[in-house]
Design a protein around this motif. Structure first.
Motif, mmCIF file in Angstrom:
data_model
loop_
_atom_site.group_PDB
_atom_site.id
_atom_site.type_symbol
_atom_site.label_atom_id
_atom_site.label_comp_id
_atom_site.label_asym_id
_atom_site.label_seq_id
_atom_site.Cartn_x
_atom_site.Cartn_y
_atom_site.Cartn_z
ATOM 1 N N PHE A 1 0.796 -1.213 0.000
ATOM 2 C CA PHE A 1 0.000 0.000 0.000
ATOM 3 C C PHE A 1 0.836 1.274 0.000
ATOM 4 C CE2 PHE A 1 -2.523 -3.391 1.836
ATOM 5 C CZ PHE A 1 -3.668 -3.300 1.080
ATOM 6 N N ARG A 2 2.143 1.128 0.013
ATOM 7 C CA ARG A 2 3.025 2.304 -0.026
ATOM 8 C C ARG A 2 3.197 2.766 -1.459
ATOM 9 N NH1 ARG A 2 6.765 -0.364 4.031
ATOM 10 N NH2 ARG A 2 5.948 0.404 5.990
ATOM 11 N N LYS A 3 3.220 4.075 -1.646
ATOM 12 C CA LYS A 3 3.439 4.618 -2.973
ATOM 13 C C LYS A 3 4.899 4.415 -3.359
ATOM 14 C CE LYS A 3 -0.066 8.211 -2.885
ATOM 15 N NZ LYS A 3 -0.323 9.639 -3.000
#
Length: 52
Positions: free
Chosen positions: A19-21
């Motif tokens: 979920f991290r960019k």
């Protein structure tokens, strides 16, 4: 993330990394702009490796 979100993520077999960019560098932005301009102008680009 809340505890509920963490438990949902774990139950789906995912990690917080999913979920991290991603980090985008300035070189990535330049390459994207070049690719976009080539696409809209109809120019075909050939990949060139630096190993030569």
């Amino acid at each position: 993330m809340t505890d509920l979100e963490k438990s949902m993520v774990e139950s789906m077999g995912l990690t917080e990394d999913n979920f991290r960019k991603p980090k985008v560098t300035e070189i990535d932005r330049i390459k994207a702009n070049v690719d976009f301009l080539a696409m809209i102008s109809g120019v075909e680009l050939n990949e060139v490796s630096c190993d030569e």
